[in-house]
Design a protein around this motif. Structure first.
Motif, PDB file in Angstrom:
ATOM      1  N   ILE A  58       6.289   1.964   1.274  1.00 24.48           N
ATOM      2  CA  ILE A  58       5.439   0.851   0.825  1.00 24.48           C
ATOM      3  C   ILE A  58       3.975   1.195   1.102  1.00 24.48           C
ATOM      4  CG2 ILE A  58       4.913  -1.619   1.086  1.00 24.48           C
ATOM      5  CD1 ILE A  58       7.851  -2.016   2.032  1.00 24.48           C
ATOM      6  N   ARG A  59       3.737   1.731   2.301  1.00 22.48           N
ATOM      7  CA  ARG A  59       2.358   2.115   2.660  1.00 22.48           C
ATOM      8  C   ARG A  59       1.813   3.130   1.646  1.00 22.48           C
ATOM      9  NH1 ARG A  59       1.107   0.762   7.453  1.00 22.48           N
ATOM     10  NH2 ARG A  59       2.898   1.387   8.678  1.00 22.48           N
ATOM     11  N   THR A  60       2.663   4.110   1.310  1.00 17.96           N
ATOM     12  CA  THR A  60       2.245   5.156   0.368  1.00 17.96           C
ATOM     13  C   THR A  60       1.905   4.541  -0.989  1.00 17.96           C
ATOM     14  OG1 THR A  60       3.704   6.718   1.459  1.00 17.96           O
ATOM     15  CG2 THR A  60       3.035   7.297  -0.782  1.00 17.96           C
ATOM     16  N   LEU A  61       2.764   3.672  -1.476  1.00 16.32           N
ATOM     17  CA  LEU A  61       2.530   3.087  -2.797  1.00 16.32           C
ATOM     18  C   LEU A  61       1.235   2.275  -2.821  1.00 16.32           C
ATOM     19  CD1 LEU A  61       3.963   2.541  -5.655  1.00 16.32           C
ATOM     20  CD2 LEU A  61       4.010   0.218  -4.748  1.00 16.32           C
ATOM     21  N   MET A  62       1.021   1.502  -1.777  1.00 16.34           N
ATOM     22  CA  MET A  62      -0.142   0.613  -1.780  1.00 16.34           C
ATOM     23  C   MET A  62      -1.457   1.395  -1.712  1.00 16.34           C
ATOM     24  SD  MET A  62       1.021  -2.307  -2.391  1.00 16.34           S
ATOM     25  CE  MET A  62       2.508  -3.328  -2.277  1.00 16.34           C
ATOM     26  N   LYS A  63      -1.372   2.696  -1.302  1.00 13.35           N
ATOM     27  CA  LYS A  63      -2.589   3.513  -1.200  1.00 13.35           C
ATOM     28  C   LYS A  63      -2.995   4.156  -2.512  1.00 13.35           C
ATOM     29  CE  LYS A  63      -2.380   4.956   3.601  1.00 13.35           C
ATOM     30  NZ  LYS A  63      -1.463   5.885   4.267  1.00 13.35           N
ATOM     31  N   ILE A  64      -2.175   4.113  -3.532  1.00 10.72           N
ATOM     32  CA  ILE A  64      -2.554   4.765  -4.798  1.00 10.72           C
ATOM     33  C   ILE A  64      -3.693   3.969  -5.437  1.00 10.72           C
ATOM     34  CG2 ILE A  64      -0.248   5.788  -5.111  1.00 10.72           C
ATOM     35  CD1 ILE A  64       0.230   3.757  -7.373  1.00 10.72           C
ATOM     36  N   PRO A  65      -4.464   4.602  -6.333  1.00 13.27           N
ATOM     37  CA  PRO A  65      -5.624   3.889  -6.880  1.00 13.27           C
ATOM     38  C   PRO A  65      -5.247   2.558  -7.528  1.00 13.27           C
ATOM     39  CG  PRO A  65      -5.636   6.191  -7.549  1.00 13.27           C
ATOM     40  CD  PRO A  65      -4.329   5.954  -6.858  1.00 13.27           C
ATOM     41  N   LYS A  66      -6.147   1.610  -7.380  1.00 13.70           N
ATOM     42  CA  LYS A  66      -5.932   0.243  -7.879  1.00 13.70           C
ATOM     43  C   LYS A  66      -5.527   0.238  -9.371  1.00 13.70           C
ATOM     44  CE  LYS A  66      -6.766  -4.318  -7.425  1.00 13.70           C
ATOM     45  NZ  LYS A  66      -6.064  -5.181  -6.534  1.00 13.70           N
ATOM     46  N   GLU A  67      -6.195   1.097 -10.191  1.00 15.53           N
ATOM     47  CA  GLU A  67      -5.881   1.093 -11.648  1.00 15.53           C
ATOM     48  C   GLU A  67      -4.431   1.491 -11.876  1.00 15.53           C
ATOM     49  OE1 GLU A  67      -8.609   2.463  -9.863  1.00 15.53           O
ATOM     50  OE2 GLU A  67      -8.292   4.375 -10.940  1.00 15.53           O
ATOM     51  N   GLU A  68      -3.951   2.431 -11.051  1.00 16.68           N
ATOM     52  CA  GLU A  68      -2.563   2.883 -11.210  1.00 16.68           C
ATOM     53  C   GLU A  68      -1.601   1.765 -10.826  1.00 16.68           C
ATOM     54  OE1 GLU A  68      -1.996   5.557 -12.655  1.00 16.68           O
ATOM     55  OE2 GLU A  68      -3.620   6.987 -12.212  1.00 16.68           O
ATOM     56  N   LYS A  69      -1.960   1.006  -9.804  1.00 17.10           N
ATOM     57  CA  LYS A  69      -1.100  -0.123  -9.411  1.00 17.10           C
ATOM     58  C   LYS A  69      -1.118  -1.172 -10.505  1.00 17.10           C
ATOM     59  CE  LYS A  69      -2.993  -0.578  -5.138  1.00 17.10           C
ATOM     60  NZ  LYS A  69      -3.187  -1.079  -3.769  1.00 17.10           N
ATOM     61  N   LEU A  70      -2.309  -1.464 -11.022  1.00 19.68           N
ATOM     62  CA  LEU A  70      -2.408  -2.502 -12.061  1.00 19.68           C
ATOM     63  C   LEU A  70      -1.675  -2.105 -13.338  1.00 19.68           C
ATOM     64  CD1 LEU A  70      -6.062  -3.747 -11.514  1.00 19.68           C
ATOM     65  CD2 LEU A  70      -3.924  -4.964 -10.996  1.00 19.68           C
ATOM     66  N   ALA A  71      -1.579  -0.805 -13.580  1.00 19.62           N
ATOM     67  CA  ALA A  71      -0.839  -0.343 -14.765  1.00 19.62           C
ATOM     68  C   ALA A  71       0.645  -0.714 -14.644  1.00 19.62           C
ATOM     69  CB  ALA A  71      -1.000   1.161 -14.924  1.00 19.62           C
ATOM     70  N   MET A  72       1.097  -0.978 -13.415  1.00 18.49           N
ATOM     71  CA  MET A  72       2.510  -1.377 -13.213  1.00 18.49           C
ATOM     72  C   MET A  72       2.601  -2.879 -12.949  1.00 18.49           C
ATOM     73  SD  MET A  72       3.977   1.655 -10.768  1.00 18.49           S
ATOM     74  CE  MET A  72       2.673   1.716  -9.555  1.00 18.49           C
ATOM     75  N   SER A  73       1.603  -3.655 -13.394  1.00 14.15           N
ATOM     76  CA  SER A  73       1.552  -5.079 -13.044  1.00 14.15           C
ATOM     77  C   SER A  73       2.802  -5.844 -13.457  1.00 14.15           C
ATOM     78  CB  SER A  73       0.346  -5.739 -13.704  1.00 14.15           C
ATOM     79  OG  SER A  73       0.425  -7.138 -13.488  1.00 14.15           O
ATOM     80  N   PHE A  74       3.301  -6.660 -12.559  1.00 15.80           N
ATOM     81  CA  PHE A  74       4.483  -7.477 -12.868  1.00 15.80           C
ATOM     82  C   PHE A  74       4.144  -8.568 -13.876  1.00 15.80           C
ATOM     83  CE2 PHE A  74       4.700 -11.484 -10.042  1.00 15.80           C
ATOM     84  CZ  PHE A  74       3.322 -11.589  -9.968  1.00 15.80           C
ATOM     85  N   LEU A  75       2.864  -8.843 -14.048  1.00 17.74           N
ATOM     86  CA  LEU A  75       2.474  -9.869 -15.027  1.00 17.74           C
ATOM     87  C   LEU A  75       2.739  -9.387 -16.451  1.00 17.74           C
ATOM     88  CD1 LEU A  75      -0.882 -11.146 -13.484  1.00 17.74           C
ATOM     89  CD2 LEU A  75       1.382 -12.200 -13.385  1.00 17.74           C
ATOM     90  N   LYS A  76       2.777  -8.059 -16.620  1.00 22.92           N
ATOM     91  CA  LYS A  76       3.038  -7.502 -17.955  1.00 22.92           C
ATOM     92  C   LYS A  76       4.518  -7.197 -18.141  1.00 22.92           C
ATOM     93  CE  LYS A  76      -0.813  -4.560 -17.380  1.00 22.92           C
ATOM     94  NZ  LYS A  76      -1.199  -3.177 -17.335  1.00 22.92           N
ATOM     95  N   ASN A  77       5.300  -7.372 -17.079  1.00 29.80           N
ATOM     96  CA  ASN A  77       6.689  -6.934 -17.143  1.00 29.80           C
ATOM     97  C   ASN A  77       7.606  -8.122 -17.437  1.00 29.80           C
ATOM     98  OD1 ASN A  77       9.408  -6.473 -15.566  1.00 29.80           O
ATOM     99  ND2 ASN A  77       8.586  -4.465 -16.016  1.00 29.80           N
ATOM    100  N   PRO A  78       8.458  -8.004 -18.476  1.00 28.42           N
ATOM    101  CA  PRO A  78       9.260  -9.156 -18.882  1.00 28.42           C
ATOM    102  C   PRO A  78      10.305  -9.579 -17.865  1.00 28.42           C
ATOM    103  CG  PRO A  78       9.872  -7.203 -20.127  1.00 28.42           C
ATOM    104  CD  PRO A  78       8.668  -6.826 -19.314  1.00 28.42           C
ATOM    105  N   SER A  79      10.661  -8.720 -16.907  1.00 29.42           N
ATOM    106  CA  SER A  79      11.596  -9.183 -15.887  1.00 29.42           C
ATOM    107  C   SER A  79      10.956  -9.163 -14.496  1.00 29.42           C
ATOM    108  CB  SER A  79      12.921  -8.420 -15.936  1.00 29.42           C
ATOM    109  OG  SER A  79      12.691  -7.052 -16.022  1.00 29.42           O
ATOM    110  N   ARG A  80       9.647  -9.336 -14.498  1.00 28.53           N
ATOM    111  CA  ARG A  80       8.905  -9.582 -13.251  1.00 28.53           C
ATOM    112  C   ARG A  80       9.095  -8.512 -12.188  1.00 28.53           C
ATOM    113  NH1 ARG A  80       4.896 -11.998 -14.757  1.00 28.53           N
ATOM    114  NH2 ARG A  80       5.643 -12.501 -16.791  1.00 28.53           N
ATOM    115  N   ARG A  81       9.161  -7.250 -12.618  1.00 29.06           N
ATOM    116  CA  ARG A  81       9.217  -6.162 -11.648  1.00 29.06           C
ATOM    117  C   ARG A  81       7.881  -5.462 -11.658  1.00 29.06           C
ATOM    118  NH1 ARG A  81      15.175  -5.192 -11.999  1.00 29.06           N
ATOM    119  NH2 ARG A  81      15.784  -7.355 -12.219  1.00 29.06           N
TER     120      ARG A  81
END
Ligand code: AKG
Ligand code: FE2
Length: 333
Positions: A62-85
């Motif tokens: 979890i620590r590793t994932l949260m450290k990746i650049p913000k844009e990369e995290k936002l590219a996986m936003s759950f708001l865009k995902n139809p099953s909220r993942r």
């Protein structure tokens, strides 16, 4: 104010889970769990079957994932995902009645299914690309912890069912393809939260069993008991278990669903935790009715309860219009 004299019960699950458990030793654990969840809605568990190495690997992942650049995290936003993942940024969810959005950021996975199934609780998981985070550093440890926490959630459900006087295998009636969502959370250090902001504001969990792993030594969780906030220390190799609103309702109030909140008081240290929400089949209704238990009959299914709860408490996303919420398009745990 947090009260320090009351502590949540600590239950040893070995007499229930170990291969040499006897009917008597199992019955003792059933009674302990019934008493704890009936009184507090919560308990702490040792000898729960999730290996310590797996817990540590998950926290690191979890620590590793949260450290990746913000844009990369936002590219996986759950708001865009139809099953909220995927990724929930700080401020993406807001509970009705709260003064401010939560400080936390989170990442969700769930039971994977090839296609998104309406109304959007089952679907494929989202994983960071291996170029960004090698599978051995996120996907593998997260998936293996997910399976272990699924098994523990099942055991806890069985304990609760037996606490109501039913055979544990009643569980199979409403868990052919249960919704099990896992939320991996990072709370920023206190120094980077706004005045009056909570990591997670006071809420009850809305569904079935919640299994929570807190990073050892990173306190912050508080549970409401008789009008006071009881701190739940973050102890190594201790899982925190609680029942959600659906269990409180299905059990006719025998089990409680207690309010809780998180404040990371550490000035310069982040806090990592992971909550698994183990609900049941989408089309399941109260299995304890028809003379079999204390609950009340009702036509509401697990899916109805989840949709209702998402709308009423957790679903007002920043920038989302009320109509979209009313259509049930915006769900989050
Ligand atoms: O992070 C924690 O300790 C608790 C999180 C929680 O209550 C939730 O996500 O529902
Ligand atoms: Fe919660």
């Amino acid at each position: 104010m947090a009260s320090t004299d009351i502590v949540l019960p600590l239950i040893d699950l070995a007499p229930y889970l170990s291969p040499d458990a006897t009917p008597e030793s199992k019955a003792t654990v059933v009674a302990q769990v019934r008493a704890a969840v009936g009184e507090f809605g919560f308990f702490q568990a040792i000898n729960h079957g999730i290996p310590l190495a797996s817990q540590h690997a998950l926290i690191e992942a979890i620590r590793t994932l949260m450290k990746i650049p913000k844009e990369e995290k936002l590219a996986m936003s759950f708001l865009k995902n139809p099953s909220r993942r995927g990724y929930e940024g700080s401020g993406d969810t807001f509970r009705t009645g709260d003064k401010m959005h939560d400080a936390k950021e989170a990442f969700y996975i769930g039971r994977p299914s090839e296609k998104v199934e309406p109304p959007g609780f089952h679907g494929p998981n989202v994983w960071p690309s291996p170029d960004l985070v090698p599978e051995s550093e996120f996907r593998d440890p997260v998936w293996s912890y997910y399976q272990q926490t699924n098994a523990l959630g099942r055991d806890i459900w069985q304990l609760l069912i037996q606490g109501l006087g039913h055979p544990g295998d009643l569980l199979s009636q409403f868990t052919k393809k249960p919704v099990v969502m896992m939320k991996m959370i990072r709370y920023p250090p206190f120094s980077s939260t706004l005045p009056g902001q909570f990591g997670v504001g006071a809420h009850t969990d809305f569904g079935g069993v919640t299994v929570l792993l807190q990073e050892a030594g990173r306190d912050g969780l508080e549970v409401e008991y008789k009008g006071e906030w009881i701190p739940v220390p973050a102890l190594e190799n201790v899982m925190v278990i609680n029942a959600g609103d659906m269990i409180a309702s299905w059990s006719g109030g025998v089990y409680k669903s207690a309010k809780h909140r998180v404040i990371n008081k550490a000035e310069d240290t982040e806090r990592i935790s992971c909550a698994t929400f183990w609900h049941g089949d989408l089309d399941a209704t109260n299995p304890f009715v028809d003379g079999k238990g204390e609950g009340k009959a009702g036509d509401e299914t697990v899916a109805d309860l989840l949709v209702k709860r998402f709308r009423s408490q957790f679903s007002l996303m920043r920038g989302k219009k009320t109509e979209e919420v009313a259509r049930g398009e915006v769900f989050a745990h």
